[in-house]
Write an enzyme that holds these catalytic residues in place. Structure first.
Site, PDB file in Angstrom:
ATOM      1  N   ASP A 170       0.355   5.540   0.861  1.00 17.18           N
ATOM      2  CA  ASP A 170      -0.465   6.451   1.743  1.00 17.18           C
ATOM      3  C   ASP A 170      -0.504   5.165   3.613  1.00 17.18           C
ATOM      4  O   ASP A 170      -0.995   4.316   3.285  1.00 17.18           O
ATOM      5  CB  ASP A 170      -2.034   6.379   1.758  1.00 17.18           C
ATOM      6  CG  ASP A 170      -1.789   7.459   0.060  1.00 17.18           C
ATOM      7  OD1 ASP A 170      -1.046   8.802   0.523  1.00 17.18           O
ATOM      8  OD2 ASP A 170      -2.857   6.940  -0.607  1.00 17.18           O
ATOM      9  N   ASP A 204       1.147  -1.262   0.088  1.00 18.51           N
ATOM     10  CA  ASP A 204      -0.021  -0.015   0.324  1.00 18.51           C
ATOM     11  C   ASP A 204       0.880   1.138  -0.047  1.00 18.51           C
ATOM     12  O   ASP A 204       1.865   1.748   0.025  1.00 18.51           O
ATOM     13  CB  ASP A 204      -1.089   0.216   1.412  1.00 18.51           C
ATOM     14  CG  ASP A 204      -2.343   1.516   1.222  1.00 18.51           C
ATOM     15  OD1 ASP A 204      -2.685   1.644   0.776  1.00 18.51           O
ATOM     16  OD2 ASP A 204      -1.747   1.622   2.775  1.00 18.51           O
TER      17      ASP A 204
END
Length: 296
Positions: A27, A25
């Site tokens: 953020d 991922d």
């Protein structure tokens, strides 16, 4: 059963040694706001030198893949190419292209920003409001809900009007209910807007992004990866870790983002099978803790 075991030292070498690659991922994992997580760029460089793939799966639908590629560069991540990045905006465009083309249907009504709209155009899809020859009241082939900081009652009403046609698809880029802000506050996410559309229309959305498996299906189609030899690293139990579980990947929770270790431990102690699916195999304080697993 997932054990939520701290990953470091010899354990990290064992886990990473057998992996062909890692899904990250973005953020809260690689960066927070406009600041790269310390050690994140070095980890990606080490993975590359070790011959391991680094791929990126983001529920953020605000930015196009080209914009994300530039952000990687701006924050000091060298050599990341657009083909390694799978955003919910890109994958939503691919999903709608599969479902709608080549039948030349009506346009897509988009609740979202220019990054999302750009991915749809790139996929060859027409958008409501961008075809000068559309007759008034023209039907939409789909309503796509993404992150829209200009969401209004008028947009909600228009979406519901299109969705009265049972042939009109309702699709959401991701289920994230909120996003953290740098000052500790929260801003509503796509999941909140999707809930409004679902409630007002009486329809249920097909969600493209994590934790659903469509993003991984796109990765398998492009790269042919073996899920048994891939890791998923994320900061959100309900999306990233569940995504890994749904795709058959070992999972690593990093504590630089949304979810806390105490939440994972509470899920592990629960008697609910659904809660067990939210427990990561491993956790790290930061993805920099994985660097010793790639000692050269």
């Amino acid at each position: 059963m997932a054990g939520c075991r701290r990953l470091s030292g010899a354990g990290a070498r064992e886990v990473l040694g057998g992996a062909e690659g890692v899904l990250f991922d973005c953020d809260g994992v690689l960066w927070t706001g406009e600041r790269a997580v310390p050690g994140a760029a070095e980890l990606l460089e080490r993975l590359g030198r070790s011959g391991k793939a680094a791929l990126f799966v983001s529920n953020n639908s605000r930015r196009s893949v080209a914009e994300l590629e530039r952000r990687f560069c701006r924050l000091g991540f060298r050599g990341v190419r657009a083909e390694q990045v799978f955003s919910s905006a890109l994958c939503s465009a691919l999903f709608l292209r599969q479902r709608l083309l080549p039948a030349a249907p009506g346009p897509v009504f988009v609740l979202g920003g220019e990054g999302l709209r750009g991915e749809l155009r790139q996929a060859g899809l027409r958008l409501v409001g961008e075809e000068g020859d559309e007759p008034p009241g023209c039907a939409a082939a789909a309503v796509l809900v993404g992150y829209d900081d200009q969401f209004t009652f008028a947009k909600l009403s228009q979406a519901c009007a299109y969705l009265r046609d049972p042939q009109c698809l309702l699709v959401a880029t991701d289920p994230d209910p909120w996003h953290p802000l740098s000052d500790g506050q929260r801003t509503p996410g796509t999941g909140s807007l999707t809930a409004a559309v679902e409630t007002a229309s009486g329809r249920k959305a097909m969600v493209v992004g994590k934790p659903n498996t469509y993003m991984f299906e796109c990765i398998v189609e492009r790269f042919g990866v073996d899920p048994s030899r891939m890791l998923m690293v994320g900061d959100r139990l309900e999306t990233d870790i569940l995504f890994g579980k749904n795709c058959g990947l070992d999972t690593v929770l990093t504590l630089t983002g949304v979810s806390r270790l105490e939440e994972a431990e509470a899920y592990m102690a629960s008697d609910s099978p659904a809660a067990k699916d939210l427990v990561p195999n491993y956790y790290v304080d930061s993805i920099a803790d994985l660097i010793p697993g790639l000692d050269e």
